[in-house]
Design a protein around this motif. Sequence first.
Motif, PDB file in Angstrom:
ATOM      1  N   GLY A   8       3.208   7.716  -4.306  1.00  0.00           N
ATOM      2  CA  GLY A   8       3.708   6.321  -3.567  1.00  0.00           C
ATOM      3  C   GLY A   8       3.935   7.327  -2.470  1.00  0.00           C
ATOM      4  N   SER A  17       1.398  -0.636   5.227  1.00  0.00           N
ATOM      5  CA  SER A  17       1.858  -1.305   3.853  1.00  0.00           C
ATOM      6  C   SER A  17       2.242  -0.076   3.249  1.00  0.00           C
ATOM      7  CB  SER A  17       1.066  -2.993   2.929  1.00  0.00           C
ATOM      8  OG  SER A  17       1.150  -3.746   3.591  1.00  0.00           O
ATOM      9  N   ARG A  19       3.271   1.019  -1.226  1.00  0.00           N
ATOM     10  CA  ARG A  19       3.163   1.011  -2.617  1.00  0.00           C
ATOM     11  C   ARG A  19       3.576   2.787  -3.170  1.00  0.00           C
ATOM     12  NH1 ARG A  19      -1.724  -0.294  -6.988  1.00  0.00           N
ATOM     13  NH2 ARG A  19      -1.799   1.322  -7.264  1.00  0.00           N
ATOM     14  N   SER A  21       5.079   3.613  -6.892  1.00  0.00           N
ATOM     15  CA  SER A  21       5.519   3.823  -8.510  1.00  0.00           C
ATOM     16  C   SER A  21       6.222   4.408  -9.040  1.00  0.00           C
ATOM     17  CB  SER A  21       3.935   4.049  -8.917  1.00  0.00           C
ATOM     18  OG  SER A  21       2.494   2.609  -8.310  1.00  0.00           O
ATOM     19  N   PHE A  72       8.849  -6.681   1.179  1.00  0.00           N
ATOM     20  CA  PHE A  72       8.773  -6.006  -0.277  1.00  0.00           C
ATOM     21  C   PHE A  72       8.980  -6.705  -1.736  1.00  0.00           C
ATOM     22  CE2 PHE A  72      11.684  -1.974   1.625  1.00  0.00           C
ATOM     23  CZ  PHE A  72      10.703  -1.992   2.902  1.00  0.00           C
ATOM     24  N   THR A  73       8.408  -6.283  -2.833  1.00  0.00           N
ATOM     25  CA  THR A  73       8.038  -7.120  -3.845  1.00  0.00           C
ATOM     26  C   THR A  73       8.469  -6.344  -4.957  1.00  0.00           C
ATOM     27  OG1 THR A  73       6.938  -8.844  -2.241  1.00  0.00           O
ATOM     28  CG2 THR A  73       6.402  -8.955  -5.495  1.00  0.00           C
ATOM     29  N   SER A  75       8.530  -5.233  -8.988  1.00  0.00           N
ATOM     30  CA  SER A  75       7.915  -5.798 -10.330  1.00  0.00           C
ATOM     31  C   SER A  75       7.692  -4.519 -11.803  1.00  0.00           C
ATOM     32  CB  SER A  75       6.025  -6.032 -10.684  1.00  0.00           C
ATOM     33  OG  SER A  75       5.083  -5.069 -10.161  1.00  0.00           O
ATOM     34  N   THR A  86       7.135  -0.763 -10.047  1.00  0.00           N
ATOM     35  CA  THR A  86       6.346  -0.716  -8.396  1.00  0.00           C
ATOM     36  C   THR A  86       7.363  -1.922  -7.615  1.00  0.00           C
ATOM     37  OG1 THR A  86       4.163  -1.045  -9.699  1.00  0.00           O
ATOM     38  CG2 THR A  86       4.218  -1.100  -7.418  1.00  0.00           C
ATOM     39  N   LEU A  87       6.827  -1.150  -6.287  1.00  0.00           N
ATOM     40  CA  LEU A  87       7.314  -1.690  -4.896  1.00  0.00           C
ATOM     41  C   LEU A  87       6.625  -1.814  -3.955  1.00  0.00           C
ATOM     42  CD1 LEU A  87       9.722  -2.889  -3.906  1.00  0.00           C
ATOM     43  CD2 LEU A  87      10.795  -0.322  -2.652  1.00  0.00           C
ATOM     44  N   HIS A  88       6.114  -2.700  -4.039  1.00  0.00           N
ATOM     45  CA  HIS A  88       5.277  -3.166  -2.617  1.00  0.00           C
ATOM     46  C   HIS A  88       5.196  -3.333  -1.013  1.00  0.00           C
ATOM     47  CE1 HIS A  88       1.297  -3.589  -4.917  1.00  0.00           C
ATOM     48  NE2 HIS A  88       2.171  -3.698  -5.981  1.00  0.00           N
ATOM     49  N   LEU A  89       5.766  -2.219  -0.304  1.00  0.00           N
ATOM     50  CA  LEU A  89       6.474  -2.935   0.553  1.00  0.00           C
ATOM     51  C   LEU A  89       5.549  -3.177   2.271  1.00  0.00           C
ATOM     52  CD1 LEU A  89       6.946   0.339  -0.914  1.00  0.00           C
ATOM     53  CD2 LEU A  89       8.665   0.960   1.248  1.00  0.00           C
ATOM     54  N   ASN A  90       5.307  -4.535   2.733  1.00  0.00           N
ATOM     55  CA  ASN A  90       4.694  -5.038   3.139  1.00  0.00           C
ATOM     56  C   ASN A  90       5.557  -4.848   4.568  1.00  0.00           C
ATOM     57  OD1 ASN A  90       2.273  -5.726   2.033  1.00  0.00           O
ATOM     58  ND2 ASN A  90       3.451  -6.820   0.779  1.00  0.00           N
TER      59      ASN A  90
END
Length: 133
Positions: A8, A17, A19, A21, A72-73, A75, A86-90
């Motif tokens: 990513g 955004s 993502r 991984s 950021f989230t 999981s 995983t890191l979701h960057l918004n």
Amino acid sequence: QVRLVEFGGGSVQAGGSLRLSCVATGYTTSRDIMGELIMGWFRQAPGKEREGVAAIDGDGNINYAESVKGRFTISISKDNAQNTLTLHLNSLKPEDTAMYYCAADPPFRPQRTLLSPLDFAYWGQGTQVTVSS
């Protein structure tokens, strides 16, 4: 030993955004340790120290840096052979620009600070995130 491979990253405009991984493998003789790995994302911008972004321990407890809370989230998924972090960057901001690193540490330390780079033994190679204004 733990091997970490990141995926990513990239370049986006502010507000966009991404993502990230990270696949963790290792401890093939002890699946329990893999399941209890503490894993996290860290970042380092040029001229700055590496800082914790988000991390999760073996019990699922999560810490976020104040600067990324609500945006950021993190999981994690676990199977017999590997963990995937995983890191979701918004709502990305230019100040989020940095090299992002995945890190892991086995659950042996008697004390730890979840977002401290000093408490992680294994590191990925890093993936660049660039946010333009």
